[in-house]
Scaffold this motif. Structure first.
Motif, PDB file in Angstrom:
ATOM      1  N   VAL A   1       0.837  -1.208   0.000  1.00  0.00           N
ATOM      2  CA  VAL A   1       0.000   0.000   0.000  1.00  0.00           C
ATOM      3  C   VAL A   1       0.871   1.257   0.000  1.00  0.00           C
TER       4      VAL A   1
ATOM      5  N   VAL B   1       0.139   3.274  -3.612  1.00  0.00           N
ATOM      6  CA  VAL B   1      -0.712   4.464  -3.625  1.00  0.00           C
ATOM      7  C   VAL B   1       0.035   5.691  -4.159  1.00  0.00           C
TER       8      VAL B   1
ATOM      9  N   ILE C   1      -9.117   2.764  -3.951  1.00  0.00           N
ATOM     10  CA  ILE C   1      -7.925   2.276  -3.252  1.00  0.00           C
ATOM     11  C   ILE C   1      -8.316   1.212  -2.233  1.00  0.00           C
TER      12      ILE C   1
ATOM     13  N   ILE D   1      -7.093  -2.607  -1.956  1.00  0.00           N
ATOM     14  CA  ILE D   1      -6.495  -3.192  -0.749  1.00  0.00           C
ATOM     15  C   ILE D   1      -7.198  -4.485  -0.370  1.00  0.00           C
TER      16      ILE D   1
ATOM     17  N   VAL E   1      -3.718  -2.578  -5.959  1.00  0.00           N
ATOM     18  CA  VAL E   1      -3.801  -1.235  -5.376  1.00  0.00           C
ATOM     19  C   VAL E   1      -3.328  -0.188  -6.372  1.00  0.00           C
TER      20      VAL E   1
END
Length: 268
Positions: free
Chosen positions: A82, A86, A186, A190, A144
């Motif tokens: 993550v 991201v 997002i 995840i 992600v």
């Protein structure tokens, strides 16, 4: 009143009921096949014996320590994925030039199966938790990353233009409009990556044969005489962990993002 949410809640209860019915039917078939002797018990023990063994393992401290090790590697690998995916997704989604420059590299790396990288990563990082976490991170990055890029593309252009018209710069538009709009995407990425990470955690332990964890327990049980029951009990534990993790993440999504259309429709 929340009248619009009632059909959705009813549909959700029906889905849960059908899911439970499917589990009961699968349990019954496995139990009948095992008891009737259609398959040797060394290959397929009755489902009741497998569930009893799975419940028995809940009191085994060494087994629970192994499960804890698997969950630790899962959480660490997912967290790193993550943290990497991201910002990179926001960068690629915001700058088409950068996205075009690295697209070939991304499309080349994405199809590579993580388990095929076990020998290479083991040589580089050794036979330890580092290798397991690295493989989990690699496999978990992609959902992600692509969900972040897709979410940015779905951001309302009118909202962005409105902020720009009032003199807000690029960072403000990102923080005030794009990031909140992308957050549900997002979160969905995840949730997908969480399942992939758990699969990789167990599979890496199974295939590599090092360290400790749920996969190591299953690998050792497969080598033991009449160890099928322990292997299947480990499978039950892995499936249960997956269900719990997915349920928690779905609950968090419903609470954190009530503004999305599907949440408004469900009355959550």
């Amino acid at each position: 009143m929340n009248r619009p949410g009632r059909p959705t809640r009813l549909r959700r209860r029906q889905e849960y009921g059908l899911g439970l019915l499917g589990v009961v039917l699968a349990f019954g078939v496995c139990e009948i096949v095992g008891r009737a002797g259609l398959v040797r018990r060394s290959y397929l023990p009755p489902a009741s014996e497998v569930l009893a063994r799975a419940a028995e393992l809940a009191g085994d401290r060494s087994f629970l320590d192994g499960v804890g090790a698997t969950l630790w590697a899962w959480a660490l690998g997912l967290g790193l994925a993550v943290v990497i995916a991201v910002p990179v997704g926001l960068l690629l989604g915001s700058l088409p030039v950068v996205d075009s420059a690295v697209r070939v590299i991304v499309e080349f790396l994405r199809p590579l199966p993580s388990v095929a990288l076990i020998p290479l990563v083991s040589l580089l990082l050794g036979t330890g938790t580092e290798t397991e976490v690295a493989l989990i991170t690699y496999a978990s990055v992609w959902p992600v990353l692509f969900n972040t890029i897709y979410g940015l593309g779905e951001t309302d252009p009118l909202a962005k233009d409105t902020l720009r018209a009032f003199g807000f710069g690029r960072p403000s538009v990102l923080l005030r409009v794009e990031l909140p709009a992308t957050a549900p995407f997002i979160a969905a990425g995840i949730r997908i990556s969480a399942a992939i990470a758990l699969i990789l955690a167990v599979a890496t332990e199974l295939l590599s044969g090092f360290g400790e964890g749920l996969g190591i327990f299953m690998a050792q049980a497969s080598l033991a005489t009449d160890g099928t029951r322990d292997v299947l009990a480990g499978v039950v534990w892995a499936g249960a962990l997956g269900l719990v993790i997915n349920g928690v993440l779905v609950w968090c999504e419903r609470r954190l993002f009530p503004w999305t259309p599907e949440r408004r429709g469900s009355g959550a």
